[in-house]
Design an enzyme around this catalytic site. Structure first.
Site, PDB file in Angstrom:
ATOM      1  N   THR A 176       0.809  -1.187  -0.028  1.00 43.49           N
ATOM      2  CA  THR A 176      -0.029  -0.026   0.039  1.00 43.49           C
ATOM      3  C   THR A 176       0.947   1.363   0.046  1.00 43.49           C
ATOM      4  OG1 THR A 176      -1.734  -1.086   1.309  1.00 43.49           O
ATOM      5  CG2 THR A 176      -1.834   1.070   1.270  1.00 43.49           C
ATOM      6  N   TYR A 206       0.601  -4.786   7.058  1.00 46.98           N
ATOM      7  CA  TYR A 206      -0.657  -5.145   7.574  1.00 46.98           C
ATOM      8  C   TYR A 206      -0.926  -6.381   6.601  1.00 46.98           C
ATOM      9  CZ  TYR A 206      -3.012  -2.421   4.029  1.00 46.98           C
ATOM     10  OH  TYR A 206      -3.511  -2.098   2.997  1.00 46.98           O
ATOM     11  N   THR A 274      -0.468  -9.782   1.602  1.00 46.12           N
ATOM     12  CA  THR A 274       0.425  -8.937   2.426  1.00 46.12           C
ATOM     13  C   THR A 274       0.298  -7.489   1.790  1.00 46.12           C
ATOM     14  OG1 THR A 274       2.407  -9.142   0.909  1.00 46.12           O
ATOM     15  CG2 THR A 274       2.006 -10.978   2.664  1.00 46.12           C
ATOM     16  N   GLU A 275       0.519  -6.525   2.851  1.00 46.72           N
ATOM     17  CA  GLU A 275       0.786  -5.239   2.602  1.00 46.72           C
ATOM     18  C   GLU A 275       1.758  -4.395   3.148  1.00 46.72           C
ATOM     19  OE1 GLU A 275      -1.081  -3.835   0.109  1.00 46.72           O
ATOM     20  OE2 GLU A 275      -2.947  -5.131  -0.112  1.00 46.72           O
ATOM     21  N   VAL A 276       2.951  -4.111   2.504  1.00 50.26           N
ATOM     22  CA  VAL A 276       4.104  -3.233   2.989  1.00 50.26           C
ATOM     23  C   VAL A 276       3.778  -2.023   2.582  1.00 50.26           C
ATOM     24  CG1 VAL A 276       6.296  -3.242   2.750  1.00 50.26           C
ATOM     25  CG2 VAL A 276       5.489  -5.392   2.930  1.00 50.26           C
TER      26      VAL A 276
END
Length: 308
Positions: A176, A206, A274-276
């Site tokens: 993101t 998150y 996944t969101e880094v």
């Protein structure tokens, strides 16, 4: 806060003229052939590398992009099969390079226990143009159902169906970014003739569980693993992340099959997106890559603990 996009008429979905204008503004900014393809080719010493398709974008940018899958050797039907996908949104850099780093550093250690399949860069044109969409202004990550319009997604679907394999686990690697608010969400609202209201972009990592088939314990295992590498995103003042209620620390839910998301493309009972956050002042590009690897490792360790 609403941001009006510079293409189109407010409240009116784009036609071909607007899509053509948008495409004309896209520029090649980095090279899949220099930065990604050599890393995939180098894996041939230790893995089976298969070309599962190609994107014939000669008319768009003068290039045809090959699409590759990387498989562990000694593929055995009695072992669980796991899928790691990266670069569904080509601009999400650590998704691509995290998938490659996992192959380079961790995958072989697990390949005696699981069949490993990695699709490192599903949208190479998006990688080169730092873009969320494909050239037809279609989001591949809303196209993994049978009616999806993005060829990037449909070629993945066809390849996976041809494997006739049941999957135990699928981890889809994403980011993101600040550009979600500055570019991609306003562009989507303009394309669709809707109104955009920006999210608060979470500072930190998150993960997204599947609202239709949730596995909170898997998400916790991933969060615990990633927390050793980088910081976990905290809820905003409304208790949400990107407009969604937080289910547990660092976890939200999306209805993945209903949205046509990549993480719904297999029959795996265990899935996570996944969101880094690469724009964080508290995280480096290298940490973002390591966080993606840590997410995959945390998920694999959880899977193996359940099997054990």
């Amino acid at each position: 806060m609403e941001k009006i996009y510079h293409i189109g008429t407010v409240g009116k979905p784009w036609g071909e003229a607007e899509k053509t204008q948008w495409l004309s503004e896209q520029q090649l900014k980095r090279s899949f052939f220099d930065e990604v393809l050599p890393a995939i080719t180098a894996l041939k010493n230790d893995f089976d590398v298969e070309q599962y398709g190609e994107l014939p974008y000669q008319a768009v940018c003068g290039k045809t992009y090959p699409l590759f899958a990387v498989k562990s050797r000694n593929w055995q039907s009695d072992k669980p099969t796991i899928l790691v996908s990266g670069g569904v949104h080509g601009y999400e850099t650590s998704g691509v390079h995290g998938a490659l780093r996992f192959l380079q550093t961790k995958a072989q250690a697990y390949s005696n226990k699981v069949n490993v399949l990695v699709l490192p860069c599903i949208s190479p044109w998006g990688y080169e143009t730092i873009n969320r969409w494909n050239p037809k202004a279609i989001d591949p990550n809303r196209s993994f159902d049978a009616n999806g319009k993005a060829t990037e997604a449909q070629q993945v679907r066809q390849y996976l169906a041809g494997l006739s394999t049941h999957f135990a686990l699928h981890i889809d690697l994403h980011e993101t970014t600040d550009s979600d608010n500055s570019e991609f969400r306003p562009a989507k609202a303009a394309r669709d003739g809707t109104v955009n209201k920006n999210w608060n972009i979470p500072d930190g990592y998150y993960t997204v569980d599947d609202a239709e088939h949730p596995c909170p314990a898997l998400q916790k295992a991933i969060i615990d693993s990633v927390a050793k590498v980088t910081h976990i995103a905290e809820a905003d003042e409304d208790g949400k992340l990107i407009g969604e209620p937080m289910q547990q620390p660092g976890v939200i839910n999306y209805a993945k099959a209903s949205l046509g998301l990549c993480a719904s493309v297999t029959d795996a009972p265990l899935v996570s997106t996944t969101e880094v956050y690469p724009d964080s002042p508290s995280a480096t590009p290298e940490q973002c890559i390591q966080a993606q690897v840590a997410a995959v490792v945390g998920a694999l360790d959880y899977l193996l603990a359940q099997k054990g």
